[in-house]
Write a protein that holds these residues in place. Structure first.
Motif, mmCIF file in Angstrom:
data_model
loop_
_atom_site.group_PDB
_atom_site.id
_atom_site.type_symbol
_atom_site.label_atom_id
_atom_site.label_comp_id
_atom_site.label_asym_id
_atom_site.label_seq_id
_atom_site.Cartn_x
_atom_site.Cartn_y
_atom_site.Cartn_z
ATOM 1 N N GLY A 9 0.808 -1.219 0.000
ATOM 2 C CA GLY A 9 0.000 0.000 0.000
ATOM 3 C C GLY A 9 0.834 1.258 0.000
ATOM 4 O O GLY A 9 0.573 2.187 0.763
ATOM 5 N N ALA A 10 1.836 1.316 -0.877
ATOM 6 C CA ALA A 10 2.774 2.439 -0.865
ATOM 7 C C ALA A 10 2.482 3.490 -1.931
ATOM 8 O O ALA A 10 3.321 4.343 -2.191
ATOM 9 N N THR A 11 1.296 3.467 -2.520
ATOM 10 C CA THR A 11 1.014 4.433 -3.581
ATOM 11 C C THR A 11 0.617 5.808 -3.062
ATOM 12 O O THR A 11 0.568 6.761 -3.832
ATOM 13 N N ALA A 12 0.348 5.935 -1.779
ATOM 14 C CA ALA A 12 -0.047 7.222 -1.198
ATOM 15 C C ALA A 12 0.049 7.142 0.322
ATOM 16 O O ALA A 12 0.317 6.083 0.886
ATOM 17 N N VAL A 31 8.220 -1.250 -2.884
ATOM 18 C CA VAL A 31 6.926 -0.598 -2.719
ATOM 19 C C VAL A 31 5.892 -1.324 -3.564
ATOM 20 O O VAL A 31 6.141 -1.655 -4.713
ATOM 21 N N THR A 32 4.738 -1.606 -2.967
ATOM 22 C CA THR A 32 3.676 -2.285 -3.697
ATOM 23 C C THR A 32 2.388 -1.470 -3.636
ATOM 24 O O THR A 32 2.188 -0.657 -2.737
ATOM 25 N N LEU A 56 0.797 -4.768 -7.223
ATOM 26 C CA LEU A 56 0.269 -5.908 -6.484
ATOM 27 C C LEU A 56 -1.096 -5.558 -5.907
ATOM 28 O O LEU A 56 -1.229 -4.581 -5.171
ATOM 29 N N ASP A 57 -2.065 -6.353 -6.253
ATOM 30 C CA ASP A 57 -3.400 -6.265 -5.659
ATOM 31 C C ASP A 57 -3.421 -7.292 -4.534
ATOM 32 O O ASP A 57 -3.191 -8.487 -4.774
ATOM 33 N N MET A 58 -3.671 -6.857 -3.329
ATOM 34 C CA MET A 58 -3.618 -7.749 -2.168
ATOM 35 C C MET A 58 -4.658 -8.868 -2.217
ATOM 36 O O MET A 58 -4.598 -9.795 -1.421
ATOM 37 N N ILE A 78 14.734 -9.696 2.367
ATOM 38 C CA ILE A 78 13.823 -8.769 3.048
ATOM 39 C C ILE A 78 14.010 -8.855 4.561
ATOM 40 O O ILE A 78 13.939 -9.935 5.146
ATOM 41 N N ASP A 79 14.250 -7.696 5.161
ATOM 42 C CA ASP A 79 14.511 -7.616 6.597
ATOM 43 C C ASP A 79 13.309 -7.129 7.402
ATOM 44 O O ASP A 79 13.280 -7.294 8.620
ATOM 45 N N ALA A 80 12.363 -6.487 6.725
ATOM 46 C CA ALA A 80 11.207 -5.946 7.436
ATOM 47 C C ALA A 80 9.999 -5.908 6.504
ATOM 48 O O ALA A 80 10.143 -5.775 5.288
ATOM 49 N N LEU A 81 8.833 -6.030 7.101
ATOM 50 C CA LEU A 81 7.563 -5.952 6.381
ATOM 51 C C LEU A 81 6.696 -4.895 7.042
ATOM 52 O O LEU A 81 6.487 -4.927 8.255
ATOM 53 N N LEU A 82 6.207 -3.960 6.233
ATOM 54 C CA LEU A 82 5.248 -2.969 6.703
ATOM 55 C C LEU A 82 3.941 -3.233 5.962
ATOM 56 O O LEU A 82 3.789 -2.874 4.802
ATOM 57 N N ASN A 83 3.025 -3.910 6.627
ATOM 58 C CA ASN A 83 1.716 -4.242 6.059
ATOM 59 C C ASN A 83 0.816 -3.020 6.200
ATOM 60 O O ASN A 83 0.186 -2.811 7.225
ATOM 61 N N ASN A 84 0.757 -2.228 5.148
ATOM 62 C CA ASN A 84 0.022 -0.972 5.169
ATOM 63 C C ASN A 84 -1.193 -0.978 4.245
ATOM 64 O O ASN A 84 -2.062 -0.132 4.377
ATOM 65 N N ALA A 85 -1.260 -1.898 3.313
ATOM 66 C CA ALA A 85 -2.358 -1.906 2.336
ATOM 67 C C ALA A 85 -3.697 -2.058 3.044
ATOM 68 O O ALA A 85 -3.814 -2.759 4.043
#
Length: 130
Positions: A9-12, A31-32, A56-58, A78-85
């Motif tokens: 969810g990095a588009t905005a 960024v997805t 990527l569509d979740m 990958i060292d970290a995941l930010l689940n923002n979507a």
């Protein structure tokens, strides 16, 4: 050693702001999101050697399942995941809402986040990530 974070969810909003912050701190960032043009603009802004955009569509569990194999080698550790979507649930009262709208929200906000976590978790554990 440069660390890598995967941001959904990095588009905005928070996702894009987080990408900017992590790049400023020296991280590589994946960024997805669903909007290619916004992802490309973010990568151009922050540096294509530091940011790798992935449309990527979740809700696309098949795409989530193959995400790591589709990443270029410099971004695979990958060292970290930010689940923002996420998306807002239907705004009408539940008894009046369209079940397909609820399903879309659940598939994005819950199922997709669980799926991407499940796929990335073995590597995160191996790298002692977060």
């Amino acid at each position: 050693m440069t660390r890598t974070i995967f941001i959904t969810g990095a588009t905005a909003g928070i996702g894009a702001a987080a990408a900017r912050r992590f790049v400023a701190e020296g991280w590589k960032v994946i960024v997805t999101g669903r909007r290619q043009e916004r992802l490309d603009a973010l990568a151009a802004e922050l540096g294509e050697d530091k940011v790798h955009p992935v449309v990527l569509d979740m809700r696309d569990l098949e795409a989530i399942g193959s995400i790591v194999e589709r990443l270029p080698e410099p971004f695979r550790g990958i060292d970290a995941l930010l689940n923002n979507a996420g998306m807002a649930p239907p705004m009408q009262p539940a008894q009046e809402g369209d079940l397909d709208d609820w399903r879309q929200s659940i598939d994005t906000n819950i199922t997709g986040l669980v799926a991407i976590t499940r796929v990335l978790l073995p590597g995160l554990i191996e790298r002692k990530g977060i």
